[in-house]
Write an enzyme that holds these catalytic residues in place. Structure first.
Site, PDB file in Angstrom:
ATOM      1  N   ASP A  28       0.840  -1.194   0.000  1.00  0.00           N
ATOM      2  CA  ASP A  28       0.000   0.000   0.000  1.00  0.00           C
ATOM      3  C   ASP A  28       0.877   1.247   0.000  1.00  0.00           C
ATOM      4  O   ASP A  28       1.770   1.390   0.844  1.00  0.00           O
ATOM      5  CB  ASP A  28      -0.890   0.006   1.254  1.00  0.00           C
ATOM      6  CG  ASP A  28      -1.854   1.176   1.261  1.00  0.00           C
ATOM      7  OD1 ASP A  28      -2.819   1.156   0.472  1.00  0.00           O
ATOM      8  OD2 ASP A  28      -1.640   2.121   2.050  1.00  0.00           O
ATOM      9  N   TYR A  33       3.027  10.132  -0.358  1.00  0.00           N
ATOM     10  CA  TYR A  33       3.945   9.624   0.705  1.00  0.00           C
ATOM     11  C   TYR A  33       5.365   9.955   0.365  1.00  0.00           C
ATOM     12  O   TYR A  33       5.837   9.604  -0.698  1.00  0.00           O
ATOM     13  CB  TYR A  33       3.787   8.117   0.883  1.00  0.00           C
ATOM     14  CG  TYR A  33       2.479   7.652   1.483  1.00  0.00           C
ATOM     15  CD1 TYR A  33       1.609   8.525   2.135  1.00  0.00           C
ATOM     16  CD2 TYR A  33       2.095   6.324   1.403  1.00  0.00           C
ATOM     17  CE1 TYR A  33       0.410   8.075   2.674  1.00  0.00           C
ATOM     18  CE2 TYR A  33       0.900   5.872   1.948  1.00  0.00           C
ATOM     19  CZ  TYR A  33       0.067   6.753   2.579  1.00  0.00           C
ATOM     20  OH  TYR A  33      -1.114   6.304   3.119  1.00  0.00           O
ATOM     21  N   HIS A 110      -8.116   9.226  -1.756  1.00  0.00           N
ATOM     22  CA  HIS A 110      -7.418   9.231  -0.465  1.00  0.00           C
ATOM     23  C   HIS A 110      -8.129  10.022   0.634  1.00  0.00           C
ATOM     24  O   HIS A 110      -8.004   9.719   1.807  1.00  0.00           O
ATOM     25  CB  HIS A 110      -6.009   9.797  -0.690  1.00  0.00           C
ATOM     26  CG  HIS A 110      -5.016   9.462   0.375  1.00  0.00           C
ATOM     27  ND1 HIS A 110      -3.670   9.607   0.197  1.00  0.00           N
ATOM     28  CD2 HIS A 110      -5.151   9.001   1.644  1.00  0.00           C
ATOM     29  CE1 HIS A 110      -3.036   9.250   1.294  1.00  0.00           C
ATOM     30  NE2 HIS A 110      -3.908   8.880   2.195  1.00  0.00           N
ATOM     31  N   SER A 140     -11.015   6.009   0.657  1.00  0.00           N
ATOM     32  CA  SER A 140     -10.382   6.116   1.966  1.00  0.00           C
ATOM     33  C   SER A 140     -10.822   7.432   2.594  1.00  0.00           C
ATOM     34  O   SER A 140     -10.867   8.467   1.917  1.00  0.00           O
ATOM     35  CB  SER A 140      -8.856   6.086   1.812  1.00  0.00           C
ATOM     36  OG  SER A 140      -8.246   6.078   3.080  1.00  0.00           O
ATOM     37  N   ASN A 141     -11.147   7.370   3.880  1.00  0.00           N
ATOM     38  CA  ASN A 141     -11.482   8.574   4.668  1.00  0.00           C
ATOM     39  C   ASN A 141     -12.749   9.280   4.188  1.00  0.00           C
ATOM     40  O   ASN A 141     -12.851  10.512   4.295  1.00  0.00           O
ATOM     41  CB  ASN A 141     -10.289   9.538   4.657  1.00  0.00           C
ATOM     42  CG  ASN A 141      -9.043   8.918   5.247  1.00  0.00           C
ATOM     43  OD1 ASN A 141      -9.091   8.362   6.340  1.00  0.00           O
ATOM     44  ND2 ASN A 141      -7.937   8.974   4.523  1.00  0.00           N
TER      45      ASN A 141
END
Ligand SMILES: NC(=O)c1ccc[n+]([C@@H]2O[C@H](COP(=O)([O-])OP(=O)(O)OC[C@H]3O[C@@H](n4cnc5c(N)ncnc54)[C@H](OP(=O)(O)O)[C@@H]3O)[C@@H](O)[C@H]2O)c1
Length: 301
Positions: A28, A33, A110, A140-141
């Site tokens: 992942d 990042y 994301h 996500s989120n």
């Protein structure tokens, strides 16, 4: 997250090699990042390291699955890139280039972008999947009402659908009214509603981030934050300690086993800088709890 920032290529390659040798499959990452660890203020380092590792190991692409994300890369003028059609398109193209692959196995939205109509985001992700650039799509989120609204749009438009949710989750549960440092997504936590959604929609998966609470279950230097300071935590930690002692394993192992074997089953996404942390994660997900131990853990709290 920290490949290319906290960990250099040598340390990251060692972890990735060991992960594959242990039978691991999913890696992942995200396009952002880890911007907060980089002097540039931008991400991309993690995907670049994974790309270099893939190139250094011909044939290994067939043995791993890669999940990456778009939406949380910071903008120079402040704020985040969001989930407009242009960003989603540029996001997947940038990720594929850094990773050096033709497609990813799962592509995540994301974080929420309430400035972009959900129709636009759904269409953009659908096109990425239709073109074979991503095998699957996930949120996500995001709050579950938005996930469901998007799913209705997908069905109506005949677009490829989403099938995964990635949220923060672990065995101990934080109070909802106390902020957690570093957790900036208002709907980033797994709630009973998330579990119910995944349970009720066959084919959907729940992935849990920060499942080990940054090592807090087994490390004195990583105390639980104030949001976990409530009586439910005391009772859950007591049950966890009991089961871990019976099995003769660290508490983190039991947490991972509890997640993987639950209803719905949860895929924990574990981070860490050391080979022994990776070995511990593998041992944890392979640990079997008895039905009685699971029930005791479920009931506590
Ligand atoms: N979708 C999202 O918004 C989101 C948000 C956060 C994370 N994620 C994903 O989830 C992954 C994991 O997240 P995370 O790093 O927050 O969670 P985590 O796995 O709960 O925590 C990782 C940290 O715990 C420590 N650790 C790991 N195993 C340990 C062990 N056996 N004993 C003691 N300490 C141990 C490591 O410390 P050291 O630093 O000392 O190695 C590492 O920093 C990320 O890599 C990322 O892919 C996604």
């Amino acid at each position: 997250m920290y490949f290319g920032t906290r960990q250099d290529d040598r340390a990251a390659f060692e972890l990735l090699d060991r992960f594959v040798e242990a039978g691991g499959a999913w890696i992942d990452t995200a396009n952002c990042y880890s911007f907060w660890e980089s002097p540039t203020g931008h991400g991309g380092q993690s995907e670049q390291v994974i790309g270099r590792w893939l190139r250094a190991n011909p044939g290994i692409r067939d043995r791993v699955r890669i999940s990456t994300k778009v939406g949380m890369e910071p903008l120079d003028q402040g704020g985040f890139e969001g989930l407009s059609a242009r960003v989603v398109r540029q996001g997947i193209e940038g990720s594929l280039e850094r990773l050096g692959v033709d497609s990813v196995d799962l592509f995540w939205a994301h974080g929420e972008d309430r400035g972009t109509p959900i129709e636009e985001t759904v269409q953009a992700f659908g096109e990425v999947a239709s073109e074979g650039l991503a095998a699957r799509l996930g949120w996500s989120n995001h709050p579950m009402w938005l996930v469901e609204r998007a799913q209705n749009l997908v069905t109506g438009a005949g677009l490829p659908g989403f099938s995964a949710v990635q949220q923060r989750y672990s065995y101990v549960i934080p109070r909802p009214d106390v902020p957690i440092e570093g957790q900036d997504h208002p709907f980033g936590m797994v709630s009973p509603e998330t579990l119910d959604y995944v349970r009720s929609n066959p084919g959907w998966e729940l992935w849990a981030y920060t499942p080990l609470l940054l090592g807090a279950y087994d490390r004195a230097d990583r105390p639980l934050t104030p949001a976990y300071d409530h009586p439910g935590t005391t009772r859950r930690l007591a049950a966890l300690g009991e089961v871990a002692a019976e099995l003769g394993v660290p508490r983190g192992h039991v947490v991972l086993a509890w997640l993987v074997g639950g209803d719905p089953p949860v895929l924990p996404i574990v981070g860490g800088s050391r080979p022994e942390y990776l070995d511990a994660a593998v041992a944890g997900v392979r640990l079997e709890l008895t039905p009685e131990q699971r029930e005791r853990l479920d009931r506590a709290g």
